[in-house]
Design a protein around this motif. Structure first.
Motif, short mmCIF file in Angstrom:
data_model
loop_
_atom_site.label_atom_id
_atom_site.label_comp_id
_atom_site.label_asym_id
_atom_site.label_seq_id
_atom_site.Cartn_x
_atom_site.Cartn_y
_atom_site.Cartn_z
N GLN A 1 -7.81 -0.26 3.22
CA GLN A 1 -7.10 -1.48 2.86
C GLN A 1 -8.05 -2.66 2.78
O GLN A 1 -7.97 -3.48 1.85
CB GLN A 1 -5.97 -1.73 3.86
N GLU B 1 -11.26 -7.00 -4.57
CA GLU B 1 -10.54 -8.06 -5.27
C GLU B 1 -11.30 -9.38 -5.24
O GLU B 1 -11.30 -10.14 -6.21
CB GLU B 1 -9.15 -8.24 -4.64
N GLU C 1 -10.11 -2.54 -0.34
CA GLU C 1 -9.34 -2.97 -1.52
C GLU C 1 -9.39 -4.49 -1.67
O GLU C 1 -9.59 -5.03 -2.76
CB GLU C 1 -7.89 -2.51 -1.40
N TYR D 1 0.80 -1.21 0.00
CA TYR D 1 0.00 0.00 0.00
C TYR D 1 0.84 1.27 0.00
O TYR D 1 0.29 2.38 -0.09
CB TYR D 1 -0.96 -0.02 1.20
N ARG E 1 -0.12 -5.97 -7.63
CA ARG E 1 0.22 -4.65 -7.11
C ARG E 1 1.73 -4.42 -7.10
O ARG E 1 2.21 -3.31 -7.37
CB ARG E 1 -0.32 -4.48 -5.69
#
Length: 378
Positions: A178, A185, A181, A100, A214
């Motif tokens: 977070q 996904e 996110e 992140y 990422r």
């Protein structure tokens, strides 16, 4: 296959892996085939990078992207083992393991590398395996029942599964970015994952794809002429203290500006990179020497030093192996650092006090030592 199974049993002999045939062992090798103790992954990668690419702690900067869960910071996890060798670390991971810190964080990290130096970035999600072989569970210190690991990944999977069943859109929380996110996904694949043989194992592989995606979006070789090494996989939290945490390597690449990417995954499975098995007839029946060489704890079998050592000192073992075996056996009699005092009687020559020597390795585990030895060891 026979050679690989000998290696697996050997790690148990060292006290690093679960007992062959146990529920934990079966789950580990059924759902995460190729997983190794974190120390083995470190030793193999270190040997290759130092020998073939000139890496050393002075010209190498280590970065990690793992979930900050405290169980990923134990002594024998791959992140801690690598940090202890390579030096300072730049941690990039948030819950679930994704970096992140983003492009800005990687730019800051890579700007710290030595002139013409190298970067190692090790990354991945984590998953627990309980003593009873349940994937996604881990018994934490001081608790009396297993809890989820990775809690963020499993929580996102459960939330996405519930959202799919209810037909409701995912709610975003500005103060939980977070987790949001990870939910995004898993939103499109939760139902599919739920139909697999082991959804918790499937979630770990899906989480790896997320973290890898990422990582690849933020890394580059703009920091200079050195190498960028990417070691990716799944951190597996094993029952403690019965065995070390494992790591399933899924990516091992070397990248250099102006050069093709090198895939080094074979070095986690090809034992012959350390010795010529055709010239070592004992290898078919004596697995321990083979694995010691593979771990770089002992010299290659075709070397003169190896031949001399086993000719004149048959039965010699690396200090770490002696410590591990002794510790494992003494543990059955109730020995532990809190009730055990250690003494040594070894020659005080400085070469007997290096980091992998038996006395040093044992002191690191047992604690304070009473040294009794004079010159020659008496």
């Amino acid at each position: 296959m026979r050679r690989r199974r000998r290696r697996i049993a050997f790690f148990n002999w060292l006290g690093r892996a679960p007992q062959p045939g146990s529920a934990c062992f079966e789950a580990l090798h059924k759902y995460f085939p190729g997983a190794l103790p974190g120390a083995a992954v470190h030793l193999r990668s270190k040997a290759v990078l130092e020998e073939k690419f000139g890496f050393n702690p002075n010209n190498t900067l280590l970065g990690t992207s793992f979930c900050p869960d405290e169980i990923n910071s134990f002594k024998h996890t791959i992140a801690t083992t690598m940090r202890n060798y390579w030096g300072k670390v730049f941690p990039m991971g948030g819950i679930g393991g994704a970096p992140y810190v983003g492009e800005t964080g990687f730019k800051a990290f890579s700007s710290h590398v030595a002139d013409d130096g190298n970067i190692i970035l090790v990354f991945g999600p984590h998953v627990g395996i309980s003593e009873s072989g349940e994937v996604g569970k881990h018994l934490r210190q001081g608790q009396h029942s297993d809890s989820t690991a990775c809690g963020a990944v499993i929580g996102a999977y459960n939330a996405s599964l519930q959202q799919a069943e209810d037909g409701e859109p995912l709610e975003e929380d500005f103060y939980d970015m977070q987790m949001d996110e990870i939910k995004r996904e898993f939103a499109s694949c939760a139902k599919e994952l739920s139909k697999t043989e082991n959804p918790m194992a499937a979630c770990a592989y899906k989480a790896f794809d997320m973290v890898k995606d990422r990582i690849l979006k933020i890394v580059n070789n703009d920091f200079g002429s050195g190498n960028l090494v990417l070691i990716g996989g799944i951190q597996i939290n094993m029952p403690h203290p019965s065995c070390d945490d494992h790591f399933l390597p899924l990516m091992f690449e070397v990248r250099k500006k102006g050069s093709d990417t090198l895939d080094l995954m074979k070095h986690f499975s090809n034992i012959s990179t350390q010795q010529n098995l055709l010239r070592t007839p004992w290898a078919a029946v004596t697995a321990h020497r083979e694995v010691f060489s593979w771990l770089t704890w002992s010299p290659p079998a075709v070397s003169p030093i190896y031949q001399t050592m086993h000719k004149y000192f048959p039965g010699a073992l690396p200090g770490s192996a002696v410590h591990r075996r002794a510790r494992q056996i003494l543990g059955r009699y109730g020995f532990r650092p809190g009730n055990t005092l250690m003494g040594t009687s070894v020659c005080p020559d400085e070469i007997n006090n290096e980091s992998m020597d038996l006395g040093v390795v044992m002191q690191e585990y047992w604690g304070d030592v009473f040294p009794m030895g004079g010159i020659s060891g008496a």
